[in-house]
Every structure is written in C-alpha cells, then in structure tokens.
Write an enzyme that holds these catalytic residues in place. Structure first.
Site, PDB file in Angstrom:
ATOM      1  N   HIS A 161      -7.527  -5.576   0.234  1.00  0.00           N
ATOM      2  CA  HIS A 161      -6.293  -4.857   0.562  1.00  0.00           C
ATOM      3  C   HIS A 161      -5.476  -5.530   1.652  1.00  0.00           C
ATOM      4  O   HIS A 161      -4.247  -5.458   1.653  1.00  0.00           O
ATOM      5  CB  HIS A 161      -6.656  -3.433   1.002  1.00  0.00           C
ATOM      6  CG  HIS A 161      -5.539  -2.451   0.912  1.00  0.00           C
ATOM      7  ND1 HIS A 161      -4.990  -2.046  -0.284  1.00  0.00           N
ATOM      8  CD2 HIS A 161      -4.864  -1.774   1.876  1.00  0.00           C
ATOM      9  CE1 HIS A 161      -4.031  -1.168  -0.060  1.00  0.00           C
ATOM     10  NE2 HIS A 161      -3.929  -0.988   1.250  1.00  0.00           N
TER      11      HIS A 161
ATOM     12  N   ASP B 254      -9.973  -5.076  -3.893  1.00  0.00           N
ATOM     13  CA  ASP B 254      -9.203  -4.103  -3.118  1.00  0.00           C
ATOM     14  C   ASP B 254      -9.821  -2.715  -3.274  1.00  0.00           C
ATOM     15  O   ASP B 254      -9.971  -2.215  -4.383  1.00  0.00           O
ATOM     16  CB  ASP B 254      -7.750  -4.104  -3.611  1.00  0.00           C
ATOM     17  CG  ASP B 254      -6.806  -3.404  -2.663  1.00  0.00           C
ATOM     18  OD1 ASP B 254      -7.226  -2.444  -1.988  1.00  0.00           O
ATOM     19  OD2 ASP B 254      -5.633  -3.800  -2.607  1.00  0.00           O
TER      20      ASP B 254
ATOM     21  N   SER C 133       0.818  -1.198   0.000  1.00  0.00           N
ATOM     22  CA  SER C 133       0.000   0.000   0.000  1.00  0.00           C
ATOM     23  C   SER C 133       0.865   1.266   0.000  1.00  0.00           C
ATOM     24  O   SER C 133       1.590   1.517  -0.959  1.00  0.00           O
ATOM     25  CB  SER C 133      -0.941  -0.046   1.205  1.00  0.00           C
ATOM     26  OG  SER C 133      -1.867   1.004   1.201  1.00  0.00           O
TER      27      SER C 133
END
Length: 411
Positions: free
Chosen positions: A385, A356, A183
């Site tokens: 995610h 996600d 991320s």
C-alpha cells in the site's frame, strides 16, 4: 503518559513482528552502526518547510466547505527549472487514510511524486482532508466539540473534494485538472464522481493509486474493528467520539528517539507495514523516521467506524447511522445508499499492488470490471500500500507512467 503508552505498544509490536517472515529481517547491519543516528531535520518540518527546504516555491491556500470546514491546500506552482512555463497541466494530489499532503513529499526530491510532477512542468496542488493535522479549523466549531468530528469519507467526498477542485480551477483559470488519489483519496473520488456528473467534466483524468471502494477483504488492523462496528454506541464508547490517531508528541518521540537507531529501524518499519502490507525491498529505511514523524496525521473515530462498517458489509456504501429511523432521516430510506461507480465518466488509470493489504487484490477485482472508462491498468509486482508514495523505484515503475498519461490526456 503518552510516551509510556507508546513504549508499551512498541514492545507489543516487536513481539508480533519478530514472528513475521519478512525480508525486513534480512537487512544488512555489517557496517557496525548500532547507535543513534543523526536526526533528520525533516522529521520536525511542516509541509511548507518540506517544500521550500528543497528549493521549490510553496503557496498555502485555504478553502471553506459548505459545512464550514477550512481546508489547507498547498501549491507548488512550478519546478526548479519550469519557472515561467505557461499552459501547465494542473494536478491535485489527495492523500489516504490517516495521512496528509506530506505523504507525497517525504522521500528525496527525485523520489517524491509532488516534486517530480512539478519538475515535469505541472502546477501541483496538495489536498488535506478535514480533521488531519493541516485542516483542523472550522467556521464555528472547535476540535474539542464532538460535532467537529461527526463525519466520515462521505463528507470528504461530498464537500471537500468538489470545493477544492472548484477553488483550484478558479485560481488557475484551467477548465480541467488531473486528480491523483492514494487510498482514501481514491475512495473520495469514486464516491463523488458516481453522484456528480458536472464534476466528472472538470477532471480530465483520475489516477487511482491503491484504489479503495469495497473493503470486505482487507487484511490488517482495520479488519479487526469490524465486530465492534455492529453497535454504534458501543463503538463510540470504546474508541471515543473525537479524533483517531492524531499527530502528537508520540510521533516525534518515535521519530527522534526510538526509530532513529539502526537496531530499531525494523520495528518502526513494521509499525507502518502492519497497516498496508510488508515490503522492505522498496523502502529507504533511512527515511523511516521522517515517515513516522509525519504519520499518522489524524482523522475522526466516525470515519474509522465507517471503514469498519464497510468491512462488515463488503459494499461501497454510505455511513450506516445504526437504525432504520436514523437512516430514513438522513437518506429517506432505511438502509444506507450504495455508490454506483458505473456512472463515472471520467477516464481512470488504475495502479495496484499484489501485496497491498488495504487495497486488497480481491476487492480491486470486484471494482475493476464495473468501471467503464479505465484507460490504463497496471499491477506492480511485489508492491504494498505504501510503495505508491514511498517506494524507491516508484519514479521508474509508476510516476513516469502518470506523467505520460497526463501529457497524453492534455493533447
């Protein structure tokens, strides 16, 4: 007061999530355990304890950036059966937004990326971005100073990432390392590698788990902040100018008292899933108190503002200071510069998930074709995610691929 506020927020989340048609509500409670469960000791452990309690060695290192932040790096120099092995690949793991190095260690040892890499014979380093629970020190500033929080992922990319890599290479004597980001950890790398040709030479492979650059199409709470970001002063007035979602007593209350119950596990899971997408199938619900105990780990309001600005613009762009005059002072141009990822030379491996919400497939599809050195690209069905760090099948469908890529690049 904090606990009362938390309970009110939980009640709201319950009402919101009951309407969500998620597999989460298909959990089987036929075993009849509806009372409090035994509190997992890992809920209250720090990162060093998470590592050593499982029989692994842990070193704590401290790196001072050019702008004065003191970052805490943890190192797992070897696995349980790889003591004394030489020429080990060096790997740096960098967490995502509102997380810390614990995110790579919060599952069981045979399910957590940090331990799996160590057992595969690698020298594992775990980074902590400025302002999270483990990197709250500065040479001259204190967290009570507003200047302490005047940064976003721009500064993480400019100062934190290259300094950590320089330090690790100096300590290990290695010429290159593998960088694995999740991320925001990928966003830092995309930003810095697009501007730093020398750093490209120090990274033999960039593994991007849930890659983030453009975020114009993300889903979830971060998107809701977009309208507030159009006026910087109003944003800071509403959300403050210091820390955003620190790790506090609320985390421990949630983990030990609220989430540690067979009935309320689903609520706590939804607290996490509301940020990154819903997927209970790959979640070990018994670990949810541990996740809640360590997350969120904090960041700056300034950083959240940058994300909100990025939602509005849809661009991979530096922080907007809110006026042509201020942007000219910082950038010598009236609008914030764009990061040009086409300049990245480092080999890149992309791991994405169709469910996600933060690394949204639409945004990833804008990024993918302009990266010129993608050597591996895997979209994992059903993943959200957080499956990249917590998914029970992550070792089989993701981590083994990473190990093979690292070994191949070392040859």
């Amino acid at each position: 007061m904090l606990i009362t506020t938390a309970k009110v927020l939980i009640s709201i989340v319950v009402l919101l999530t009951v309407a969500h048609k998620s597999d989460l509500y298909k959990l089987d409670y036929e075993d009849g355990r509806f009372g409090k469960l035994e509190v997992d000791p890992e809920v209250s452990m720090n990162v060093t304890q998470l590592i050593t309690s499982k029989g692994y060695p842990c070193e704590n290192h401290y790196v001072t950036t050019e702008d004065g932040f003191i970052l805490n790096l943890q190192r797992i120099p070897h696995g349980k059966k790889t003591v004394g092995r030489t020429n080990k690949p060096v790997v740096l793991l960098q967490h995502g937004l509102l997380a810390s190095s614990t995110c790579f260690l919060e599952n069981l040892a045979n399910e957590s990326l940090g331990f799996i890499l160590a057992d595969a014979g690698m020298d594992v380093w775990l980074g902590n971005s400025r302002g999270n629970f483990y990197s709250m020190k500065h040479k001259t500033l204190k967290p009570s100073d507003k200047e302490f929080w005047a940064w976003s992922w721009d500064e993480m990319a400019k100062y934190d990432m290259p300094k950590n890599i320089e330090y690790i290479l100096n300590v290990t004597g290695a010429k290159q390392l593998t960088y694995i980001g999740h991320s925001q950890g990928t966003e830092m790398a995309f930003a810095r590698l697009s501007e730093d040709a020398e750093l490209n030479k120090k990274i033999n492979l960039f593994v991007a788990l849930a890659p983030v650059a453009m975020v114009g199409d993300i889903i979830g709470p971060v998107r809701l902040l977009g309208p507030y970001a159009k006026n910087i002063e109003a944003f800071f007035e509403k959300f403050g100018i210091h820390e955003f979602l620190p790790n506090t007593e609320i985390n421990q209350w949630l983990a030990k008292d609220f989430c540690n119950d067979k009935i309320t596990e689903f609520v706590c899971a939804n607290l996490l899933f509301l940020l990154g997408g819903f997927d209970i199938k790959e979640t070990n619900v018994s670990r949810i108190p541990v996740y809640i105990g360590h997350n969120p780990a904090g960041t700056s309001v300034h950083n959240i503002l940058h994300y909100a600005q990025s939602v509005n613009s849809g661009l991979f762009q530096k922080f907007d200071y809110g006026s042509e005059k201020e942007n000219m002072r910082h950038y010598n141009q009236t609008v914030p510069p764009l990061y040009d990822v086409r300049k990245i030379e480092t080999p890149i491996a992309l791991f994405t998930g169709p469910e996600d919400w933060l690394s949204d497939p639409t945004d990833v599809n804008k990024l993918r074709p302009i990266l010129k050195n993608v050597i591996f690209d895997k979209n994992i069905p059903g993943w959200n995610h957080f499956d990249f760090i917590w998914g029970m099948n992550a070792p089989q469908v993701c981590y083994m691929d990473i190990i093979h890529l690292i070994r191949r690049i070392q040859q």
